[in-house]
Design a protein around this motif. Sequence first.
Motif, PDB file in Angstrom:
ATOM      1  N   LEU A 184      -0.008  -1.855  -0.877  1.00  0.00           N
ATOM      2  CA  LEU A 184      -0.769  -3.093  -0.708  1.00  0.00           C
ATOM      3  C   LEU A 184      -0.070  -4.252  -1.410  1.00  0.00           C
ATOM      4  O   LEU A 184      -0.034  -5.370  -0.885  1.00  0.00           O
ATOM      5  CB  LEU A 184      -2.183  -2.922  -1.266  1.00  0.00           C
ATOM      6  N   TRP A 200       2.851  -5.354   0.684  1.00  0.00           N
ATOM      7  CA  TRP A 200       2.380  -6.096   1.862  1.00  0.00           C
ATOM      8  C   TRP A 200       2.048  -7.530   1.464  1.00  0.00           C
ATOM      9  O   TRP A 200       2.432  -8.488   2.152  1.00  0.00           O
ATOM     10  CB  TRP A 200       1.142  -5.425   2.456  1.00  0.00           C
ATOM     11  N   PRO A 244      -4.745  -8.761   6.841  1.00  0.00           N
ATOM     12  CA  PRO A 244      -4.267  -7.380   6.833  1.00  0.00           C
ATOM     13  C   PRO A 244      -4.580  -6.656   8.144  1.00  0.00           C
ATOM     14  O   PRO A 244      -5.679  -6.807   8.684  1.00  0.00           O
ATOM     15  CB  PRO A 244      -5.024  -6.749   5.658  1.00  0.00           C
ATOM     16  N   ILE A 303      -3.807  -1.376   6.724  1.00  0.00           N
ATOM     17  CA  ILE A 303      -3.793  -1.908   5.360  1.00  0.00           C
ATOM     18  C   ILE A 303      -5.216  -2.058   4.836  1.00  0.00           C
ATOM     19  O   ILE A 303      -5.510  -1.758   3.671  1.00  0.00           O
ATOM     20  CB  ILE A 303      -3.039  -3.246   5.322  1.00  0.00           C
ATOM     21  N   ARG A 314      -6.427   1.353   3.938  1.00  0.00           N
ATOM     22  CA  ARG A 314      -5.822   1.815   2.691  1.00  0.00           C
ATOM     23  C   ARG A 314      -6.502   1.164   1.492  1.00  0.00           C
ATOM     24  O   ARG A 314      -6.729   1.815   0.468  1.00  0.00           O
ATOM     25  CB  ARG A 314      -4.329   1.500   2.707  1.00  0.00           C
TER      26      ARG A 314
END
Length: 467
Positions: free
Chosen positions: A415, A418, A433, A437, A440
Amino acid sequence: MPGKENSRRHAVVIGASIAGLCAARVLSDSYSQVSVYERDELPGTAANRATVPQDRHLHMLMARGAMEFEELFPGLLKDMVAAGVPILENRPDCIHLGAAGHVLGTGQTLRDEFTAYVPSRPHLEWQIRKRVQAIGNVAIQRRSVAEPAFDPLRRRVTGVLLDPADPPGDPEFVSADFIVDAAGRGTRLPVWLTQWGYPRPTEQTLDIGINYATHYFRIPDGLIQERVVVAGASHDQSLGLGMLCYEDGTWVLTTFGVADAKPPTTFGDMVALADQLLPSHFADALAQAEPVGEPAFHAFPASKWRRYDKLDSFPAGILPLGDAVVSFNPTFGQGMTMTALQAGHLRRALRSGADDVVAEVNRATAKTTFPVWTMNAIGDTSFHHARTEQMPWWWRPSGALFDQFLGAAESESVLAEWFLRRFSLLDSLYMVPPPRIIGRAIAHNMRMWLRQRRERRGAAVTALRSP
Protein backbone atom coordinates in the motif's frame (compact mmCIF):
# COMPACT_ATOMS: atom_id res chain seq x y z
CA MET A 1 -14.18 29.56 -31.15
CA PRO A 2 -11.27 30.91 -33.21
CA GLY A 3 -10.11 28.95 -36.20
CA LYS A 4 -6.87 27.24 -37.03
CA GLU A 5 -3.64 29.27 -37.04
CA ASN A 6 -2.56 30.14 -40.60
CA SER A 7 0.91 31.49 -39.81
CA ARG A 8 3.74 30.19 -37.68
CA ARG A 9 6.36 32.85 -38.20
CA HIS A 10 6.80 34.39 -34.75
CA ALA A 11 5.74 33.24 -31.29
CA VAL A 12 6.14 35.21 -28.07
CA VAL A 13 6.41 33.84 -24.53
CA ILE A 14 5.69 36.13 -21.57
CA GLY A 15 8.00 35.07 -18.75
CA ALA A 16 11.12 32.88 -18.57
CA SER A 17 9.80 30.73 -15.76
CA ILE A 18 10.01 26.95 -16.07
CA ALA A 19 6.62 27.12 -17.79
CA GLY A 20 7.85 29.80 -20.18
CA LEU A 21 11.06 27.93 -20.98
CA CYS A 22 9.15 24.70 -21.68
CA ALA A 23 6.74 26.63 -23.91
CA ALA A 24 9.66 28.16 -25.83
CA ARG A 25 11.16 24.71 -26.36
CA VAL A 26 7.89 23.40 -27.75
CA LEU A 27 7.19 26.45 -29.92
CA SER A 28 10.68 26.34 -31.43
CA ASP A 29 9.68 23.20 -33.34
CA SER A 30 6.70 24.89 -34.99
CA TYR A 31 7.58 28.60 -35.31
CA SER A 32 10.39 30.21 -37.27
CA GLN A 33 11.23 32.55 -34.40
CA VAL A 34 10.43 32.47 -30.68
CA SER A 35 10.95 35.48 -28.41
CA VAL A 36 10.88 35.10 -24.64
CA TYR A 37 10.46 38.33 -22.67
CA GLU A 38 11.47 38.29 -19.00
CA ARG A 39 11.63 41.36 -16.74
CA ASP A 40 14.09 39.74 -14.34
CA GLU A 41 17.84 39.50 -14.90
CA LEU A 42 18.59 35.84 -15.59
CA PRO A 43 21.71 34.49 -13.87
CA GLY A 44 24.30 32.57 -15.86
CA THR A 45 24.55 29.91 -13.16
CA ALA A 46 22.20 28.05 -10.86
CA ALA A 47 21.16 30.92 -8.60
CA ASN A 48 18.05 32.35 -6.97
CA ARG A 49 16.03 34.97 -8.89
CA ALA A 50 14.51 38.10 -7.43
CA THR A 51 11.13 37.55 -9.11
CA VAL A 52 10.88 33.90 -8.00
CA PRO A 53 10.82 34.19 -4.19
CA GLN A 54 9.53 30.64 -3.82
CA ASP A 55 12.69 29.21 -5.41
CA ARG A 56 14.48 29.67 -2.09
CA HIS A 57 12.22 27.06 -0.58
CA LEU A 58 12.06 23.32 -0.97
CA HIS A 59 10.95 22.06 -4.39
CA MET A 60 10.33 18.45 -5.30
CA LEU A 61 10.63 17.03 -8.80
CA MET A 62 8.13 14.20 -9.04
CA ALA A 63 9.12 11.03 -10.89
CA ARG A 64 6.51 11.82 -13.56
CA GLY A 65 7.89 15.34 -13.91
CA ALA A 66 11.41 14.02 -14.48
CA MET A 67 10.09 11.86 -17.32
CA GLU A 68 8.19 14.77 -18.88
CA PHE A 69 11.18 17.12 -18.71
CA GLU A 70 13.43 14.47 -20.23
CA GLU A 71 10.97 14.11 -23.11
CA LEU A 72 11.24 17.85 -23.78
CA PHE A 73 14.99 18.10 -23.12
CA PRO A 74 16.74 14.80 -23.93
CA GLY A 75 19.83 14.29 -21.82
CA LEU A 76 18.64 16.61 -19.04
CA LEU A 77 18.50 13.93 -16.34
CA LYS A 78 21.91 12.48 -17.20
CA ASP A 79 23.49 15.93 -17.11
CA MET A 80 21.86 16.74 -13.77
CA VAL A 81 23.25 13.57 -12.22
CA ALA A 82 26.69 14.39 -13.68
CA ALA A 83 26.39 17.79 -11.97
CA GLY A 84 25.83 16.09 -8.62
CA VAL A 85 22.04 15.96 -8.42
CA PRO A 86 21.10 13.01 -6.15
CA ILE A 87 19.33 10.14 -7.89
CA LEU A 88 17.30 7.56 -5.97
CA GLU A 89 16.76 4.28 -7.81
CA ASN A 90 14.53 1.71 -6.11
CA ARG A 91 15.81 2.98 -2.77
CA PRO A 92 12.91 3.41 -0.36
CA ASP A 93 15.43 3.67 2.47
CA CYS A 94 16.36 7.07 1.00
CA ILE A 95 12.82 8.37 1.45
CA HIS A 96 11.00 9.22 4.68
CA LEU A 97 7.40 9.99 3.80
CA GLY A 98 4.94 11.27 6.34
CA ALA A 99 1.45 12.05 5.01
CA ALA A 100 -1.47 13.42 7.03
CA GLY A 101 -0.01 12.16 10.29
CA HIS A 102 1.00 8.73 8.98
CA VAL A 103 4.58 7.58 8.33
CA LEU A 104 4.48 5.20 5.41
CA GLY A 105 6.70 2.13 5.31
CA THR A 106 7.85 0.65 1.98
CA GLY A 107 10.34 -1.90 3.33
CA GLN A 108 13.83 -2.20 1.89
CA THR A 109 12.99 -2.90 -1.78
CA LEU A 110 10.39 -1.67 -4.23
CA ARG A 111 8.62 -4.19 -6.42
CA ASP A 112 8.36 -1.81 -9.36
CA GLU A 113 11.02 0.45 -10.85
CA PHE A 114 11.09 3.85 -9.20
CA THR A 115 13.62 6.60 -9.94
CA ALA A 116 13.63 10.02 -8.31
CA TYR A 117 15.88 13.03 -8.93
CA VAL A 118 16.49 15.73 -6.33
CA PRO A 119 17.62 19.00 -7.96
CA SER A 120 17.16 22.37 -6.33
CA ARG A 121 14.72 24.66 -8.13
CA PRO A 122 17.49 27.08 -9.25
CA HIS A 123 19.57 24.19 -10.60
CA LEU A 124 16.69 22.64 -12.54
CA GLU A 125 15.68 26.01 -13.99
CA TRP A 126 19.29 26.76 -14.98
CA GLN A 127 19.68 23.38 -16.67
CA ILE A 128 16.51 23.99 -18.66
CA ARG A 129 17.30 27.63 -19.41
CA LYS A 130 20.75 26.94 -20.88
CA ARG A 131 19.19 24.35 -23.20
CA VAL A 132 16.58 26.83 -24.38
CA GLN A 133 19.23 29.50 -24.87
CA ALA A 134 21.11 27.09 -27.14
CA ILE A 135 18.14 26.73 -29.52
CA GLY A 136 18.96 28.71 -32.65
CA ASN A 137 15.54 30.25 -33.25
CA VAL A 138 14.84 31.21 -29.62
CA ALA A 139 15.86 34.56 -28.13
CA ILE A 140 15.45 35.40 -24.44
CA GLN A 141 15.37 39.15 -23.83
CA ARG A 142 15.21 41.16 -20.63
CA ARG A 143 12.11 43.22 -21.40
CA SER A 144 8.74 43.65 -19.71
CA VAL A 145 5.49 43.05 -21.57
CA ALA A 146 3.01 45.82 -20.84
CA GLU A 147 0.10 44.01 -22.51
CA PRO A 148 -0.80 42.08 -25.64
CA ALA A 149 -2.18 43.94 -28.65
CA PHE A 150 -5.71 42.87 -29.58
CA ASP A 151 -7.47 43.33 -32.93
CA PRO A 152 -11.24 43.50 -32.26
CA LEU A 153 -12.13 43.02 -35.93
CA ARG A 154 -10.13 39.82 -36.27
CA ARG A 155 -10.85 38.86 -32.66
CA ARG A 156 -7.29 37.82 -32.10
CA VAL A 157 -4.11 38.92 -30.37
CA THR A 158 -1.63 40.26 -32.90
CA GLY A 159 1.46 40.88 -30.77
CA VAL A 160 2.69 42.47 -27.57
CA LEU A 161 3.46 45.98 -26.38
CA LEU A 162 6.78 46.11 -24.56
CA ASP A 163 7.50 48.60 -21.84
CA PRO A 164 9.86 51.22 -23.28
CA ALA A 165 13.54 50.52 -22.88
CA ASP A 166 16.03 53.25 -22.03
CA PRO A 167 15.56 56.02 -22.90
CA PRO A 168 11.87 56.26 -21.89
CA GLY A 169 9.38 56.54 -24.70
CA ASP A 170 6.27 54.95 -26.18
CA PRO A 171 5.64 51.21 -25.83
CA GLU A 172 7.24 49.11 -28.53
CA PHE A 173 4.93 46.91 -30.61
CA VAL A 174 6.21 43.44 -31.54
CA SER A 175 4.10 41.46 -33.98
CA ALA A 176 3.41 37.82 -33.11
CA ASP A 177 1.30 35.01 -34.51
CA PHE A 178 1.00 33.21 -31.17
CA ILE A 179 1.57 34.22 -27.53
CA VAL A 180 2.01 32.07 -24.45
CA ASP A 181 1.24 33.76 -21.13
CA ALA A 182 3.60 32.15 -18.62
CA ALA A 183 3.55 35.10 -16.21
CA GLY A 184 2.57 32.91 -13.26
CA ARG A 185 0.01 33.54 -10.54
CA GLY A 186 0.20 37.28 -11.19
CA THR A 187 -1.03 36.97 -14.78
CA ARG A 188 -3.21 39.82 -16.04
CA LEU A 189 -4.92 37.72 -18.70
CA PRO A 190 -8.32 37.75 -16.91
CA VAL A 191 -8.17 41.57 -16.86
CA TRP A 192 -7.15 41.74 -20.52
CA LEU A 193 -10.04 39.46 -21.46
CA THR A 194 -12.56 41.86 -19.95
CA GLN A 195 -10.87 44.78 -21.72
CA TRP A 196 -11.28 42.94 -25.02
CA GLY A 197 -14.94 42.16 -24.40
CA TYR A 198 -14.62 38.55 -23.22
CA PRO A 199 -15.78 37.07 -19.91
CA ARG A 200 -13.29 36.31 -17.17
CA PRO A 201 -12.76 32.64 -16.42
CA THR A 202 -14.43 31.30 -13.32
CA GLU A 203 -11.97 30.51 -10.54
CA GLN A 204 -11.88 27.59 -8.16
CA THR A 205 -10.01 28.48 -5.00
CA LEU A 206 -8.90 26.74 -1.85
CA ASP A 207 -7.97 29.06 1.02
CA ILE A 208 -5.13 27.12 2.59
CA GLY A 209 -3.10 29.88 4.30
CA ILE A 210 0.41 28.42 3.99
CA ASN A 211 3.38 30.18 5.56
CA TYR A 212 6.93 29.06 4.75
CA ALA A 213 10.24 29.37 6.57
CA THR A 214 13.37 27.87 5.03
CA HIS A 215 17.01 27.55 5.96
CA TYR A 216 19.92 25.84 4.22
CA PHE A 217 22.50 23.89 6.18
CA ARG A 218 25.34 21.42 5.94
CA ILE A 219 26.01 18.26 7.91
CA PRO A 220 28.87 15.74 7.78
CA ASP A 221 28.41 13.05 5.14
CA GLY A 222 26.82 9.78 6.17
CA LEU A 223 24.74 11.03 9.07
CA ILE A 224 21.43 10.79 7.20
CA GLN A 225 20.79 8.00 4.72
CA GLU A 226 17.51 9.53 3.52
CA ARG A 227 17.66 12.17 0.81
CA VAL A 228 13.94 13.02 0.68
CA VAL A 229 12.29 13.71 4.03
CA VAL A 230 8.66 14.80 4.31
CA ALA A 231 6.51 15.20 7.41
CA GLY A 232 3.26 16.69 6.19
CA ALA A 233 0.77 18.61 8.25
CA SER A 234 -2.25 16.75 9.57
CA HIS A 235 -5.67 17.48 11.03
CA ASP A 236 -4.22 17.76 14.54
CA GLN A 237 -0.81 19.21 13.60
CA SER A 238 -0.83 22.36 11.47
CA LEU A 239 2.96 22.46 11.12
CA GLY A 240 4.98 20.30 8.77
CA LEU A 241 8.36 20.19 7.09
CA GLY A 242 10.37 18.95 4.17
CA MET A 243 14.10 18.30 4.01
CA LEU A 244 16.15 17.49 0.90
CA CYS A 245 19.80 17.03 0.04
CA TYR A 246 20.69 18.97 -3.12
CA GLU A 247 23.35 18.76 -5.82
CA ASP A 248 26.11 20.60 -3.97
CA GLY A 249 25.73 18.59 -0.77
CA THR A 250 23.77 21.38 0.88
CA TRP A 251 20.56 20.47 2.66
CA VAL A 252 17.40 22.54 2.68
CA LEU A 253 14.93 22.51 5.56
CA THR A 254 11.55 24.07 4.84
CA THR A 255 9.06 24.31 7.68
CA PHE A 256 5.51 25.39 7.00
CA GLY A 257 2.19 26.02 8.61
CA VAL A 258 -1.27 25.55 7.14
CA ALA A 259 -4.48 27.35 8.10
CA ASP A 260 -2.38 30.48 8.79
CA ALA A 261 -0.25 28.72 11.39
CA LYS A 262 3.17 30.34 11.68
CA PRO A 263 6.27 28.15 11.28
CA PRO A 264 9.49 28.70 13.25
CA THR A 265 11.54 31.73 12.23
CA THR A 266 15.04 30.75 13.40
CA PHE A 267 17.18 27.78 12.44
CA GLY A 268 17.28 26.58 16.03
CA ASP A 269 13.48 26.55 16.24
CA MET A 270 13.24 24.84 12.83
CA VAL A 271 15.52 22.08 14.10
CA ALA A 272 13.40 21.81 17.25
CA LEU A 273 10.32 21.24 15.07
CA ALA A 274 12.20 18.59 13.12
CA ASP A 275 13.09 16.89 16.41
CA GLN A 276 9.37 16.83 17.21
CA LEU A 277 8.14 15.51 13.85
CA LEU A 278 10.93 13.16 12.76
CA PRO A 279 12.55 9.99 14.17
CA SER A 280 15.43 10.40 16.59
CA HIS A 281 18.27 9.72 14.13
CA PHE A 282 17.37 12.96 12.33
CA ALA A 283 17.70 14.87 15.58
CA ASP A 284 21.13 13.35 16.17
CA ALA A 285 22.26 14.48 12.71
CA LEU A 286 20.72 17.95 12.93
CA ALA A 287 22.53 18.50 16.20
CA GLN A 288 25.69 18.71 14.05
CA ALA A 289 24.18 20.97 11.38
CA GLU A 290 25.85 24.21 10.34
CA PRO A 291 23.35 26.77 8.99
CA VAL A 292 24.16 28.43 5.66
CA GLY A 293 23.01 31.98 4.92
CA GLU A 294 19.87 33.54 6.31
CA PRO A 295 16.31 32.20 6.61
CA ALA A 296 13.80 32.88 3.84
CA PHE A 297 10.06 33.38 4.27
CA HIS A 298 7.11 33.14 1.90
CA ALA A 299 3.32 33.00 2.05
CA PHE A 300 0.91 31.10 -0.18
CA PRO A 301 -2.66 32.11 0.67
CA ALA A 302 -4.69 29.98 -1.71
CA SER A 303 -4.60 27.39 -4.48
CA LYS A 304 -6.30 28.64 -7.63
CA TRP A 305 -7.57 27.10 -10.86
CA ARG A 306 -8.72 29.46 -13.61
CA ARG A 307 -11.22 27.54 -15.76
CA TYR A 308 -10.32 28.76 -19.23
CA ASP A 309 -11.62 25.45 -20.54
CA LYS A 310 -15.17 26.48 -19.61
CA LEU A 311 -15.25 29.73 -21.59
CA ASP A 312 -17.52 29.72 -24.64
CA SER A 313 -15.48 32.40 -26.39
CA PHE A 314 -11.79 33.17 -26.30
CA PRO A 315 -9.49 35.34 -28.44
CA ALA A 316 -7.27 33.61 -30.96
CA GLY A 317 -3.52 33.70 -30.62
CA ILE A 318 -2.95 33.61 -26.84
CA LEU A 319 -2.61 30.67 -24.45
CA PRO A 320 -2.13 30.67 -20.65
CA LEU A 321 0.31 28.08 -19.31
CA GLY A 322 1.67 26.96 -15.93
CA ASP A 323 0.66 28.85 -12.79
CA ALA A 324 -1.21 31.32 -15.00
CA VAL A 325 -3.79 28.53 -15.25
CA VAL A 326 -3.51 26.61 -12.01
CA SER A 327 -1.36 26.85 -8.89
CA PHE A 328 -1.43 23.89 -6.51
CA ASN A 329 -0.70 23.62 -2.80
CA PRO A 330 3.11 23.71 -2.96
CA THR A 331 3.54 21.41 0.04
CA PHE A 332 2.43 18.55 -2.24
CA GLY A 333 5.32 19.31 -4.60
CA GLN A 334 3.41 18.73 -7.83
CA GLY A 335 3.52 22.15 -9.50
CA MET A 336 6.56 21.68 -11.77
CA THR A 337 5.31 18.29 -12.91
CA MET A 338 1.89 19.64 -13.81
CA THR A 339 3.54 22.46 -15.77
CA ALA A 340 5.55 19.90 -17.73
CA LEU A 341 2.32 18.08 -18.56
CA GLN A 342 0.81 21.29 -19.92
CA ALA A 343 3.86 21.80 -22.15
CA GLY A 344 3.31 18.29 -23.44
CA HIS A 345 -0.29 19.17 -24.31
CA LEU A 346 0.91 22.16 -26.31
CA ARG A 347 3.46 20.05 -28.14
CA ARG A 348 0.90 17.45 -29.14
CA ALA A 349 -1.66 20.06 -30.21
CA LEU A 350 0.86 21.80 -32.46
CA ARG A 351 2.07 18.54 -33.97
CA SER A 352 -1.45 17.29 -34.61
CA GLY A 353 -2.43 20.36 -36.60
CA ALA A 354 -5.44 20.97 -34.35
CA ASP A 355 -7.97 23.44 -35.73
CA ASP A 356 -7.83 25.43 -32.49
CA VAL A 357 -4.60 24.89 -30.58
CA VAL A 358 -5.68 27.07 -27.64
CA ALA A 359 -8.96 25.25 -27.09
CA GLU A 360 -7.25 21.88 -27.48
CA VAL A 361 -4.60 22.68 -24.87
CA ASN A 362 -7.15 24.20 -22.47
CA ARG A 363 -9.26 21.04 -22.66
CA ALA A 364 -6.26 18.75 -22.20
CA THR A 365 -5.00 20.82 -19.28
CA ALA A 366 -8.38 20.62 -17.56
CA LYS A 367 -8.41 16.84 -18.05
CA THR A 368 -5.04 16.34 -16.34
CA THR A 369 -5.64 19.03 -13.72
CA PHE A 370 -8.97 17.68 -12.47
CA PRO A 371 -7.76 14.51 -10.68
CA VAL A 372 -4.76 16.20 -9.05
CA TRP A 373 -6.74 19.28 -8.03
CA THR A 374 -9.54 17.14 -6.60
CA MET A 375 -7.23 14.94 -4.52
CA ASN A 376 -5.36 17.99 -3.24
CA ALA A 377 -8.67 19.62 -2.35
CA ILE A 378 -9.85 16.54 -0.46
CA GLY A 379 -6.57 16.41 1.43
CA ASP A 380 -6.57 20.13 2.20
CA THR A 381 -10.17 20.27 3.42
CA SER A 382 -9.87 17.00 5.39
CA PHE A 383 -6.45 17.46 6.99
CA HIS A 384 -5.35 21.09 6.55
CA HIS A 385 -8.49 23.04 7.50
CA ALA A 386 -8.75 24.61 4.04
CA ARG A 387 -11.85 26.60 3.14
CA THR A 388 -13.67 26.75 -0.17
CA GLU A 389 -17.09 27.73 -1.45
CA GLN A 390 -17.08 24.85 -3.94
CA MET A 391 -16.88 21.74 -1.75
CA PRO A 392 -18.95 18.71 -2.84
CA TRP A 393 -20.48 16.69 -0.01
CA TRP A 394 -18.36 13.62 -0.74
CA TRP A 395 -14.94 15.26 -0.13
CA ARG A 396 -14.88 14.81 3.64
CA PRO A 397 -16.07 11.15 3.60
CA SER A 398 -13.42 10.47 0.94
CA GLY A 399 -10.80 12.09 3.15
CA ALA A 400 -11.85 9.90 6.08
CA LEU A 401 -11.54 6.76 3.95
CA PHE A 402 -8.14 7.82 2.69
CA ASP A 403 -7.04 8.43 6.26
CA GLN A 404 -7.81 4.77 6.95
CA PHE A 405 -5.87 3.79 3.83
CA LEU A 406 -2.82 5.77 4.96
CA GLY A 407 -3.09 4.16 8.38
CA ALA A 408 -2.84 0.74 6.73
CA ALA A 409 0.08 1.93 4.58
CA GLU A 410 2.12 2.61 7.70
CA SER A 411 2.88 -1.10 8.03
CA GLU A 412 1.72 -2.54 4.67
CA SER A 413 4.54 -2.01 2.17
CA VAL A 414 2.46 -2.74 -0.94
CA LEU A 415 0.00 0.00 0.00
CA ALA A 416 2.84 2.38 0.81
CA GLU A 417 4.48 1.75 -2.55
CA TRP A 418 1.18 2.28 -4.35
CA PHE A 419 0.77 5.62 -2.58
CA LEU A 420 4.37 6.66 -3.30
CA ARG A 421 3.96 6.01 -7.02
CA ARG A 422 0.59 7.73 -7.25
CA PHE A 423 1.78 10.66 -5.11
CA SER A 424 4.65 10.99 -7.61
CA LEU A 425 2.01 11.06 -10.41
CA LEU A 426 3.84 8.11 -11.99
CA ASP A 427 1.24 5.42 -12.67
CA SER A 428 -1.82 7.65 -12.89
CA LEU A 429 -2.96 11.14 -12.00
CA TYR A 430 -5.93 9.64 -10.15
CA MET A 431 -5.42 8.80 -6.47
CA VAL A 432 -8.21 6.21 -6.55
CA PRO A 433 -7.14 2.74 -5.38
CA PRO A 434 -8.19 -0.19 -7.60
CA PRO A 435 -10.24 -3.00 -6.04
CA ARG A 436 -7.20 -5.17 -5.24
CA ILE A 437 -5.58 -2.32 -3.30
CA ILE A 438 -8.82 -1.47 -1.49
CA GLY A 439 -9.25 -5.14 -0.57
CA ARG A 440 -5.69 -5.32 0.71
CA ALA A 441 -6.22 -2.21 2.86
CA ILE A 442 -9.49 -3.56 4.30
CA ALA A 443 -7.92 -6.94 5.06
CA HIS A 444 -4.92 -5.30 6.71
CA ASN A 445 -7.06 -3.02 8.85
CA MET A 446 -9.25 -5.95 9.84
CA ARG A 447 -6.20 -7.96 10.93
CA MET A 448 -4.92 -5.00 12.92
CA TRP A 449 -8.33 -4.54 14.57
CA LEU A 450 -8.52 -8.22 15.55
CA ARG A 451 -4.96 -8.11 16.91
CA GLN A 452 -5.72 -5.05 19.00
CA ARG A 453 -8.93 -6.66 20.24
CA ARG A 454 -7.04 -9.77 21.34
CA GLU A 455 -4.41 -7.62 23.05
CA ARG A 456 -7.07 -5.65 24.92
CA ARG A 457 -8.78 -8.88 26.04
CA GLY A 458 -5.46 -10.29 27.14
CA ALA A 459 -4.69 -7.17 29.13
CA ALA A 460 -8.14 -7.29 30.75
CA VAL A 461 -7.70 -10.95 31.77
CA THR A 462 -4.26 -10.20 33.19
CA ALA A 463 -5.69 -7.31 35.19
CA LEU A 464 -8.48 -9.52 36.62
CA ARG A 465 -6.01 -12.21 37.67
CA SER A 466 -3.73 -9.73 39.38
CA PRO A 467 -3.97 -9.81 43.22
